[in-house]
Design a protein around this motif. Structure first.
Motif, mmCIF file in Angstrom:
data_model
loop_
_atom_site.group_PDB
_atom_site.id
_atom_site.type_symbol
_atom_site.label_atom_id
_atom_site.label_comp_id
_atom_site.label_asym_id
_atom_site.label_seq_id
_atom_site.Cartn_x
_atom_site.Cartn_y
_atom_site.Cartn_z
ATOM 1 N N LEU A 280 -3.203 2.260 8.007
ATOM 2 C CA LEU A 280 -3.939 2.790 9.154
ATOM 3 C C LEU A 280 -5.341 3.252 8.761
ATOM 4 C CD1 LEU A 280 -1.148 4.903 10.916
ATOM 5 C CD2 LEU A 280 -1.890 2.582 11.456
ATOM 6 N N ASN A 281 -5.630 3.224 7.454
ATOM 7 C CA ASN A 281 -6.920 3.719 6.953
ATOM 8 C C ASN A 281 -7.497 2.733 5.935
ATOM 9 O OD1 ASN A 281 -6.781 6.616 8.147
ATOM 10 N ND2 ASN A 281 -4.839 6.380 7.065
ATOM 11 N N PRO A 282 -7.805 1.521 6.364
ATOM 12 C CA PRO A 282 -8.222 0.475 5.406
ATOM 13 C C PRO A 282 -9.524 0.790 4.678
ATOM 14 C CG PRO A 282 -8.575 -0.246 7.677
ATOM 15 C CD PRO A 282 -7.772 1.017 7.746
ATOM 16 N N ASP A 283 -10.333 1.685 5.207
ATOM 17 C CA ASP A 283 -11.623 1.989 4.570
ATOM 18 C C ASP A 283 -11.531 3.095 3.515
ATOM 19 O OD1 ASP A 283 -12.842 0.088 6.186
ATOM 20 O OD2 ASP A 283 -13.293 1.552 7.759
ATOM 21 N N ALA A 284 -10.379 3.724 3.388
ATOM 22 C CA ALA A 284 -10.226 4.793 2.407
ATOM 23 C C ALA A 284 -10.204 4.206 0.988
ATOM 24 C CB ALA A 284 -8.941 5.571 2.670
ATOM 25 N N THR A 285 -10.672 4.962 0.029
ATOM 26 C CA THR A 285 -10.707 4.516 -1.361
ATOM 27 C C THR A 285 -9.304 4.544 -1.952
ATOM 28 O OG1 THR A 285 -12.936 5.406 -1.620
ATOM 29 C CG2 THR A 285 -11.691 4.943 -3.629
ATOM 30 N N ARG A 286 -8.902 3.402 -2.536
ATOM 31 C CA ARG A 286 -7.570 3.285 -3.104
ATOM 32 C C ARG A 286 -7.642 3.314 -4.629
ATOM 33 N NH1 ARG A 286 -4.476 -1.246 0.535
ATOM 34 N NH2 ARG A 286 -2.736 -0.521 -0.714
ATOM 35 N N ARG A 287 -6.535 3.726 -5.244
ATOM 36 C CA ARG A 287 -6.425 3.666 -6.695
ATOM 37 C C ARG A 287 -6.089 2.243 -7.125
ATOM 38 N NH1 ARG A 287 -4.616 8.650 -5.240
ATOM 39 N NH2 ARG A 287 -5.096 10.425 -6.585
ATOM 40 N N PRO A 288 -6.539 1.817 -8.307
ATOM 41 C CA PRO A 288 -6.109 0.509 -8.833
ATOM 42 C C PRO A 288 -4.593 0.497 -8.995
ATOM 43 C CG PRO A 288 -7.972 1.361 -10.073
ATOM 44 C CD PRO A 288 -7.507 2.478 -9.189
ATOM 45 N N PRO A 289 -3.927 -0.661 -8.752
ATOM 46 C CA PRO A 289 -2.458 -0.712 -8.847
ATOM 47 C C PRO A 289 -1.919 -0.183 -10.164
ATOM 48 C CG PRO A 289 -3.300 -2.721 -7.854
ATOM 49 C CD PRO A 289 -4.496 -1.940 -8.299
ATOM 50 N N GLU B 225 2.813 2.533 -1.082
ATOM 51 C CA GLU B 225 1.753 3.223 -1.817
ATOM 52 C C GLU B 225 1.290 4.448 -1.038
ATOM 53 O OE1 GLU B 225 -2.836 2.445 -3.402
ATOM 54 O OE2 GLU B 225 -1.653 0.782 -2.592
ATOM 55 N N THR B 226 1.300 5.598 -1.699
ATOM 56 C CA THR B 226 0.877 6.832 -1.044
ATOM 57 C C THR B 226 -0.570 7.153 -1.378
ATOM 58 O OG1 THR B 226 1.395 8.407 -2.821
ATOM 59 C CG2 THR B 226 3.230 7.668 -1.433
ATOM 60 N N GLY B 227 -1.188 7.944 -0.534
ATOM 61 C CA GLY B 227 -2.554 8.368 -0.786
ATOM 62 C C GLY B 227 -2.679 9.297 -1.969
ATOM 63 N N THR B 228 -1.545 9.835 -2.450
ATOM 64 C CA THR B 228 -1.558 10.732 -3.602
ATOM 65 C C THR B 228 -1.308 9.989 -4.915
ATOM 66 O OG1 THR B 228 0.768 11.232 -3.139
ATOM 67 C CG2 THR B 228 -0.881 12.770 -2.294
ATOM 68 N N GLY B 229 -1.257 8.653 -4.861
ATOM 69 C CA GLY B 229 -1.195 7.871 -6.084
ATOM 70 C C GLY B 229 0.180 7.489 -6.582
ATOM 71 N N PHE B 230 1.177 7.484 -5.705
ATOM 72 C CA PHE B 230 2.516 7.052 -6.094
ATOM 73 C C PHE B 230 2.845 5.698 -5.463
ATOM 74 C CE2 PHE B 230 2.884 11.583 -6.848
ATOM 75 C CZ PHE B 230 3.627 11.627 -8.021
ATOM 76 N N LEU B 231 3.649 4.912 -6.163
ATOM 77 C CA LEU B 231 4.239 3.705 -5.601
ATOM 78 C C LEU B 231 5.723 3.986 -5.431
ATOM 79 C CD1 LEU B 231 3.909 0.789 -4.665
ATOM 80 C CD2 LEU B 231 4.431 0.064 -7.002
ATOM 81 N N GLY C 11 3.561 11.159 7.930
ATOM 82 C CA GLY C 11 3.001 10.696 6.668
ATOM 83 C C GLY C 11 3.829 9.605 6.016
ATOM 84 N N THR C 12 4.022 9.742 4.709
ATOM 85 C CA THR C 12 4.730 8.727 3.943
ATOM 86 C C THR C 12 6.150 8.538 4.432
ATOM 87 O OG1 THR C 12 3.378 9.120 1.972
ATOM 88 C CG2 THR C 12 5.545 8.134 1.629
ATOM 89 N N THR C 13 6.852 9.621 4.740
ATOM 90 C CA THR C 13 8.232 9.516 5.225
ATOM 91 C C THR C 13 8.286 8.703 6.508
ATOM 92 O OG1 THR C 13 8.792 11.640 4.205
ATOM 93 C CG2 THR C 13 10.256 10.823 5.932
ATOM 94 N N ALA C 14 7.421 9.034 7.455
ATOM 95 C CA ALA C 14 7.378 8.279 8.706
ATOM 96 C C ALA C 14 6.916 6.844 8.463
ATOM 97 C CB ALA C 14 6.451 8.968 9.705
ATOM 98 N N GLY C 15 5.982 6.653 7.529
ATOM 99 C CA GLY C 15 5.503 5.313 7.226
ATOM 100 C C GLY C 15 6.606 4.421 6.685
ATOM 101 N N MET C 16 7.476 4.952 5.839
ATOM 102 C CA MET C 16 8.585 4.161 5.311
ATOM 103 C C MET C 16 9.610 3.849 6.389
ATOM 104 S SD MET C 16 9.149 5.499 1.396
ATOM 105 C CE MET C 16 9.127 7.257 1.734
ATOM 106 N N LEU C 17 9.839 4.787 7.299
ATOM 107 C CA LEU C 17 10.734 4.512 8.422
ATOM 108 C C LEU C 17 10.133 3.465 9.358
ATOM 109 C CD1 LEU C 17 11.891 8.160 9.130
ATOM 110 C CD2 LEU C 17 13.379 6.264 8.433
ATOM 111 N N ARG C 18 8.831 3.518 9.549
ATOM 112 C CA ARG C 18 8.139 2.505 10.341
ATOM 113 C C ARG C 18 8.305 1.129 9.702
ATOM 114 N NH1 ARG C 18 5.537 1.518 15.386
ATOM 115 N NH2 ARG C 18 4.033 -0.160 15.049
#
Length: 213
Positions: A33-42, A121-127, A192-199
């Motif tokens: 939902l936030n494609p312009d946000a800066t992501r961490r390298p995989p 992938e979470t915004g806090t850097g977890f997979l 957040g992440t919980t709802a995103g995984m259910l989605r």
């Protein structure tokens, strides 16, 4: 839908537990939902796993969720699945079952692993790898003091109904507006992440239904 039918439906849409590897890439993320946000390298993402415990109930299947303790230094008070980091030498399944035992006293012997959801992938850097498990009726759940404030179980049908999924937002410190999924239920704010995984699980199930139709 009967319990057996639901189990078979989930098994059909999920990835086999044995297919997990540390090299799996994110299929869904907080950035959808936030494609312009800066992501961490995989390569910098930290591996984690959660258990998505599905339990049969008198009114239909439910999903076990927790509300994190208010005194925690990270994500205090937020709704989450039991889970945490994957330790060296562990699989996603082993980590999810260990964390569920530590956080809510869920005996691994009462859990039938059904499969894996999309790596997230979470915004806090977890997979995060969601491990979906069917929990037997003999399971007894006990929140870990100081870590889990509450255990509750919304109906699976509610969580998988797109009519109950909404996009909310918060304003980040840099002034950017960040969107996220939310599924409020009986005074609890699932987001957040919980709802995103259910989605993501909802999309998998819906896609399967469309392919069969």
């Amino acid at each position: 839908m009967t319990g057996d039918a639901l189990r078979e439906r989930l098994i059909a849409v999920l990835d086999p537990v044995e297919s997990w590897s540390p090299e799996r890439r994110a299929g869904r993320s907080d950035y959808d939902l936030n494609p312009d946000a800066t992501r961490r390298p995989p390569g910098e993402l930290r591996p984690a796993a959660v258990l998505v415990p599905v339990m049969a109930g008198p009114d239909g299947p439910t999903v076990v969720l927790t509300r994190r303790a208010d005194e925690l230094t990270s994500h205090a008070g937020q709704v989450a699945f039991p889970g945490g980091r994957i330790e060296p030498g562990e699989t996603a399944l082993e980590a999810a079952l260990r964390e569920a035992w530590e956080e809510i006293g869920l005996d691994p012997a009462t859990v039938e692993p059904l499969g894996l959801g999309d790596p997230y992938e979470t915004g806090t850097g977890f997979l995060v790898t969601p491990v979906i498990g069917w929990v037997g009726g003999s399971a007894v759940l006990t929140p870990q003091p100081g870590e889990v404030a509450e255990i509750f179980a919304p109906p699976l049908a509610f969580l998988l109904d797109r009519a109950n999924h909404r996009q909310d937002h918060y304003d980040a410190p840099d002034g950017a507006r960040r969107l996220y999924w939310a599924m409020p239920w009986e005074g609890r704010y699932i987001w957040g992440t919980t709802a995103g995984m259910l989605r993501a699980l909802t999309i998998r199930l819906d896609s399967r239904d469309e392919a069969v139709a």
